[in-house]
Design a protein around this motif. Structure first.
Motif, short mmCIF file in Angstrom:
data_model
loop_
_atom_site.label_atom_id
_atom_site.label_comp_id
_atom_site.label_asym_id
_atom_site.label_seq_id
_atom_site.Cartn_x
_atom_site.Cartn_y
_atom_site.Cartn_z
N PRO A 1 0.83 -1.06 0.12
CA PRO A 1 0.02 0.03 -0.11
C PRO A 1 0.90 1.43 0.03
O PRO A 1 0.55 2.23 -0.78
CB PRO A 1 -0.97 -0.03 1.35
N ARG A 2 1.82 1.30 0.88
CA ARG A 2 2.82 2.33 1.05
C ARG A 2 3.33 2.75 -0.61
O ARG A 2 3.60 3.78 -0.97
CB ARG A 2 3.80 2.29 1.83
N GLY A 3 3.92 1.72 -1.02
CA GLY A 3 4.49 1.83 -2.71
C GLY A 3 3.66 2.30 -3.50
O GLY A 3 3.80 3.14 -4.31
N ARG A 4 2.32 1.72 -3.40
CA ARG A 4 1.31 2.42 -4.66
C ARG A 4 1.04 3.70 -4.26
O ARG A 4 0.91 4.26 -5.19
CB ARG A 4 -0.11 1.41 -4.42
N MET A 5 0.62 4.02 -3.00
CA MET A 5 0.24 5.46 -2.72
C MET A 5 1.38 6.39 -3.26
O MET A 5 1.26 7.50 -3.67
CB MET A 5 -0.03 5.51 -1.22
N SER A 6 2.70 6.03 -2.71
CA SER A 6 3.82 6.77 -3.09
C SER A 6 4.10 7.10 -4.52
O SER A 6 4.22 8.24 -5.13
CB SER A 6 5.10 6.25 -2.38
N ALA A 7 3.81 5.83 -5.42
CA ALA A 7 3.90 6.04 -6.63
C ALA A 7 3.11 7.05 -7.39
O ALA A 7 3.36 7.74 -8.58
CB ALA A 7 3.90 4.72 -7.28
N PHE A 8 1.71 6.93 -6.85
CA PHE A 8 0.39 7.48 -7.33
C PHE A 8 0.87 9.19 -7.18
O PHE A 8 0.54 10.08 -8.07
CB PHE A 8 -0.64 7.20 -6.79
N ALA B 1 -8.74 5.62 -7.52
CA ALA B 1 -9.08 6.23 -6.30
C ALA B 1 -9.40 5.12 -5.30
O ALA B 1 -9.36 5.25 -4.09
CB ALA B 1 -10.24 7.31 -6.59
N MET B 2 -10.22 4.22 -5.86
CA MET B 2 -10.77 3.31 -4.85
C MET B 2 -9.37 2.30 -4.46
O MET B 2 -9.57 2.00 -3.12
CB MET B 2 -11.67 2.26 -5.84
N ILE B 3 -8.45 2.20 -5.23
CA ILE B 3 -7.34 1.50 -4.78
C ILE B 3 -6.50 2.31 -3.75
O ILE B 3 -6.13 1.93 -2.78
CB ILE B 3 -6.62 1.24 -5.88
N PHE B 4 -6.54 3.59 -3.96
CA PHE B 4 -5.73 4.51 -3.19
C PHE B 4 -6.32 4.60 -1.72
O PHE B 4 -5.64 4.53 -0.73
CB PHE B 4 -5.84 6.17 -3.91
N MET B 5 -7.85 4.64 -1.89
CA MET B 5 -8.61 4.71 -0.67
C MET B 5 -8.31 3.34 0.17
O MET B 5 -8.30 3.38 1.38
CB MET B 5 -9.99 4.95 -0.86
N ARG B 6 -8.31 2.37 -0.42
CA ARG B 6 -8.27 0.94 0.40
C ARG B 6 -6.85 0.88 0.71
O ARG B 6 -6.59 0.44 2.12
CB ARG B 6 -8.41 -0.15 -0.76
N ASP B 7 -5.75 1.50 0.04
CA ASP B 7 -4.39 1.23 0.62
C ASP B 7 -4.42 2.44 1.87
O ASP B 7 -3.46 2.08 2.79
CB ASP B 7 -3.56 1.78 -0.41
N LEU B 8 -5.00 3.41 1.74
CA LEU B 8 -4.95 4.55 2.68
C LEU B 8 -5.60 3.66 3.97
O LEU B 8 -4.96 3.82 5.10
CB LEU B 8 -5.72 5.72 2.48
N TYR B 9 -6.55 3.05 3.71
CA TYR B 9 -7.21 2.40 4.87
C TYR B 9 -6.49 1.46 5.78
O TYR B 9 -6.28 1.26 6.77
CB TYR B 9 -8.79 1.68 4.51
N LYS B 10 -5.74 0.73 4.83
CA LYS B 10 -4.82 -0.37 5.27
C LYS B 10 -3.64 0.23 6.13
O LYS B 10 -3.20 -0.12 7.11
CB LYS B 10 -4.16 -1.25 4.04
N ARG B 11 -3.06 1.60 5.57
CA ARG B 11 -2.02 2.27 6.24
C ARG B 11 -2.45 2.72 7.51
O ARG B 11 -1.74 2.68 8.54
CB ARG B 11 -1.53 3.29 5.21
N VAL B 12 -3.75 3.32 7.56
CA VAL B 12 -4.29 3.89 8.76
C VAL B 12 -4.31 2.68 9.98
O VAL B 12 -4.06 2.90 10.92
CB VAL B 12 -5.55 4.50 8.53
N ARG B 13 -4.79 1.68 9.55
CA ARG B 13 -5.00 0.55 10.42
C ARG B 13 -3.71 -0.19 10.75
O ARG B 13 -3.68 -1.00 11.76
CB ARG B 13 -5.85 -0.64 9.88
N GLY B 14 -2.66 0.02 9.88
CA GLY B 14 -1.26 -0.58 10.49
C GLY B 14 -1.05 -2.08 9.88
O GLY B 14 -0.18 -2.56 10.29
N GLU B 15 -1.72 -2.21 8.81
CA GLU B 15 -1.37 -3.38 7.90
C GLU B 15 -0.55 -3.68 7.14
O GLU B 15 0.13 -2.50 6.52
CB GLU B 15 -2.81 -3.80 7.29
#
Length: 99
Positions: A14-21, A85-99
């Motif tokens: 998730p961190r990699g995808r968010m950073s790339a975007f 945006a859906m992928i980004f939001m899912r990844d953001l959710y995972k990052r906030v939850r600490g996954e």
């Protein structure tokens, strides 16, 4: 630092995808529009009507607030961005939850 670079290139976390975007959006925003005129791989291969031709320019126009011009350049930018945006939001959710 190298770990993040590897994640951005691999798009496997998730961190990699968010950073790339975010990095791609930053680079596109601060680039000149005319730099993207000959960027299309499909157009350079001779496909004048490939669906992806103009997506980067359409995204550039959206980032600069010109929704109508983005639609005219390539309307597919809107479903593509919806999926991203859906992928980004899912990844953001995972990052906030600490996954």
């Amino acid at each position: 630092m190298w770990k993040l670079a590897k994640e951005v290139i691999g798009l496997q976390t998730p961190r990699g995808r968010m950073s790339a975007f975010l990095l791609a959006s930053f680079v596109i925003f601060f680039s000149q529009y005319h730099w993207f005129e000959n960027l299309s791989l499909w157009k350079n291969l001779g496909w004048e009507s490939a669906p992806s031709i103009g997506l980067t320019r359409a995204y550039w126009l959206l980032l600069h607030g010109d929704v109508q011009a983005a639609w005219e350049r390539n309307w597919l930018i809107f479903p593509v961005l919806l999926i991203l945006a859906m992928i980004f939001m899912r990844d953001l959710y995972k990052r906030v939850r600490g996954e």
